[in-house]
Design a protein around this motif. Structure first.
Motif, PDB file in Angstrom:
ATOM      1  N   THR A 396       0.850  -1.204   0.000  1.00 31.93           N
ATOM      2  CA  THR A 396       0.000   0.000   0.000  1.00 31.93           C
ATOM      3  C   THR A 396       0.878   1.244   0.000  1.00 31.93           C
ATOM      4  N   LEU A 397       0.504   2.192  -0.855  1.00 29.25           N
ATOM      5  CA  LEU A 397       1.152   3.502  -0.859  1.00 29.25           C
ATOM      6  C   LEU A 397       0.083   4.552  -0.540  1.00 29.25           C
ATOM      7  N   ASN A 398       0.226   5.196   0.609  1.00 31.52           N
ATOM      8  CA  ASN A 398      -0.635   6.318   0.973  1.00 31.52           C
ATOM      9  C   ASN A 398       0.204   7.590   0.880  1.00 31.52           C
ATOM     10  N   ALA A 399      -0.098   8.418  -0.108  1.00 32.46           N
ATOM     11  CA  ALA A 399       0.692   9.637  -0.321  1.00 32.46           C
ATOM     12  C   ALA A 399      -0.240  10.839  -0.184  1.00 32.46           C
ATOM     13  N   PHE A 400      -0.230  11.435   1.019  1.00 24.94           N
ATOM     14  CA  PHE A 400      -1.100  12.596   1.260  1.00 24.94           C
ATOM     15  C   PHE A 400      -0.220  13.827   1.484  1.00 24.94           C
ATOM     16  N   GLY A 401      -0.494  14.833   0.653  1.00 25.71           N
ATOM     17  CA  GLY A 401       0.154  16.126   0.831  1.00 25.71           C
ATOM     18  C   GLY A 401      -0.896  17.204   0.682  1.00 25.71           C
ATOM     19  N   SER A 402      -0.770  18.269   1.447  1.00 30.73           N
ATOM     20  CA  SER A 402      -1.789  19.321   1.391  1.00 30.73           C
ATOM     21  C   SER A 402      -1.824  19.987   0.022  1.00 30.73           C
ATOM     22  N   LYS A 403      -0.712  19.936  -0.749  1.00 30.02           N
ATOM     23  CA  LYS A 403      -0.706  20.492  -2.099  1.00 30.02           C
ATOM     24  C   LYS A 403      -0.885  19.379  -3.134  1.00 30.02           C
ATOM     25  N   TYR A 404      -0.024  18.371  -3.090  1.00 29.39           N
ATOM     26  CA  TYR A 404      -0.106  17.237  -4.007  1.00 29.39           C
ATOM     27  C   TYR A 404       0.287  15.968  -3.257  1.00 29.39           C
ATOM     28  N   GLY A 405      -0.334  14.867  -3.684  1.00 27.45           N
ATOM     29  CA  GLY A 405       0.134  13.586  -3.180  1.00 27.45           C
ATOM     30  C   GLY A 405       1.450  13.220  -3.845  1.00 27.45           C
ATOM     31  N   ILE A 406       1.461  13.206  -5.195  1.00 32.07           N
ATOM     32  CA  ILE A 406       2.663  12.923  -5.972  1.00 32.07           C
ATOM     33  C   ILE A 406       2.806  13.984  -7.043  1.00 32.07           C
ATOM     34  N   SER A 407       3.973  14.593  -7.112  1.00 26.93           N
ATOM     35  CA  SER A 407       4.271  15.581  -8.137  1.00 26.93           C
ATOM     36  C   SER A 407       5.462  15.078  -8.936  1.00 26.93           C
ATOM     37  N   CYS A 408       5.334  15.091 -10.280  1.00 27.92           N
ATOM     38  CA  CYS A 408       6.389  14.530 -11.124  1.00 27.92           C
ATOM     39  C   CYS A 408       6.668  15.485 -12.275  1.00 27.92           C
ATOM     40  N   ASP A 409       7.961  15.761 -12.518  1.00 29.90           N
ATOM     41  CA  ASP A 409       8.341  16.671 -13.612  1.00 29.90           C
ATOM     42  C   ASP A 409       8.181  16.019 -14.970  1.00 29.90           C
ATOM     43  N   LYS A 410       8.206  14.680 -15.039  1.00 33.54           N
ATOM     44  CA  LYS A 410       8.130  14.007 -16.340  1.00 33.54           C
ATOM     45  C   LYS A 410       6.948  13.055 -16.361  1.00 33.54           C
TER      46      LYS A 410
END
Length: 416
Positions: A396-410
């Motif tokens: 399980t991957l729980n990725a919580f961020g107040s702006k983004y969970g996951i941000s990727c340049d590519k």
């Protein structure tokens, strides 16, 4: 011959004979006619074993009142090679013959054995000896002597020194028997060359014995048998090993914790680690030695972008303990392969500074709860893999961020 009188007996005539050589004796010749008469023969020249035929010169023959010089007689010699009795047959001017016997002396040979040391638990001490007295021997005789000596005692020639290895456990080789109960500091007398006397009857062999002293094992000269590659566990690793003698290949029964101690450094994380083996002050060994080993991650499987199973051991684990944020509060990781096993809970952003691959193992959880920013910030491509894809087993991957969970340049790829 004189009638009614004994022939005159002359005393020894050593004129012209070098010191320590030659012989003078009386012989009864075999004559063709008449009565035998006593003759005195004077010989000169070395009569010591050389490996060649011994032919001492006949200097003079006196038979009664007749004196014969070398140019008035003819001679023939016996085999005259081995130590013992030799002979020369002399033909007089009147064709009468007489045989003179003489002694061929043994060749004096001196063997000086150097003092030597043997490490405890060893079975092949190395010692040296020098041989003197071979001057004047024919080359093949010297070779036979040396080869026999070398063959029996395992010696190699070098500059008239012979370095030898021999089994000290045989009582034949030492005056005292070296055995498994031998202690450091014990001294034995090396007399193993003495047995050569009976094997070489043409030599008078004298041995100056050396000593063999039992000394501790030099730890740096031993062979350590262990697994160079160790599997990462997250705990300190210090390999076990077997010590063997580099000469014999036999196990050296040193006791860890008694004879020596072992310390390991850089032995938790993946990479090269160092093992230090140090002998105790009073023990069966001496010195310190270093041995390297390498810690590698265990192979881990994942579902690749084609949906099939691949594996790698070229990755780093992300754990709660090693995910340390920098001064900016960012957990900064370079590109490459990473894996999560077990449960990992973090409250700081994970930033991959280049292309990254993240494997979430079956049953594992990566729980990111990051306030005021992103949970995962990838500055390149980000590939996230499951391990088996089996229902109820996946990680399980729980990725919580107040702006983004996951941000990727590519790009982001998620499989399994």
């Amino acid at each position: 011959p004189l009638i009614g009188a004994l022939p005159k007996i002359l005393g020894p005539d050593l004129s012209g004979a070098p010191s320590g050589s030659g012989s003078t004796g009386s012989s009864v010749p075999t004559v063709s006619s008449g009565s035998p008469e006593t003759c005195t023969v004077t010989l000169s020249g070395q009569t010591i074993f050389t490996g060649n035929q011994i032919k001492p010169e006949v200097k003079k023959v006196v038979c009664g009142e007749d004196v014969y010089s070398p140019n008035e007689i003819s001679t023939s010699y016996g085999k005259n090679i081995d130590a013992g009795e030799g002979s020369v047959t002399i033909t007089l001017p009147d064709d009468n013959e007489l045989t003179e016997k003489f002694t061929i002396a043994k060749r004096p040979i001196t063997v000086n054995v150097d003092n030597a040391e043997m490490e405890i638990f060893d079975v092949q001490p190395i010692y040296k000896y020098k041989i003197s007295g071979t001057e004047g021997l024919v080359s093949d005789t010297v070779s036979n002597f040396i080869n026999s000596l070398s063959g029996e005692y395992g010696c190699d020639e070098g500059n008239n020194e012979y370095q030898c290895t021999s089994n000290p456990y045989a009582s034949l080789n030492l005056s005292a028997n070296v055995n498994s109960n031998t202690k450091i500091g014990e001294v034995f007398t090396i007399t193993n060359i003495n047995e050569l006397a009976s094997a070489f009857p043409n030599y008078d062999i004298q041995v100056t014995p050396g000593t063999l002293t039992i000394v501790p094992v030099k730890i740096s000269n031993q062979v350590f048998i262990y697994s160079y590659t160790q599997t990462y566990t997250g705990e300190p690793i210090c390999p076990t090993f077997t010590i063997k003698n580099k000469n014999s290949g036999n196990v050296v029964p040193l006791i860890r914790g008694t004879d020596y101690s072992v310390t390991c450094a850089n032995n938790i994380d993946v990479g090269d680690a160092l093992m230090t083996i140090e002998c105790a002050e009073i023990s069966n060994c001496t010195g310190t030695t270093l041995r390297w080993f390498n810690i590698e991650m265990p192979s881990i499987e994942y579902i690749n972008k084609s949906g099939t199973i691949s594996s790698t051991n070229n990755y780093k684990l992300i754990t709660t303990n090693n995910a340390t944020p920098n001064e900016s509060g960012i957990i900064s990781l370079s590109g490459g392969w990473y894996a999560v096993k077990g449960e990992v809970k973090l409250t700081n952003t994970i930033r991959f500074t280049s292309d990254a691959h993240l494997i979430i193992a079956d049953g594992a959880t990566l729980d990111l709860n990051v306030q005021n920013t992103k949970a995962i910030d990838a500055e390149g491509n980000l590939n996230i893999y499951g391990q088996s894809g089996q229902s109820g087993q996946s990680g399980t991957l729980n990725a919580f961020g107040s702006k983004y969970g996951i941000s990727c340049d590519k790009s982001i790829l998620i499989t399994g």
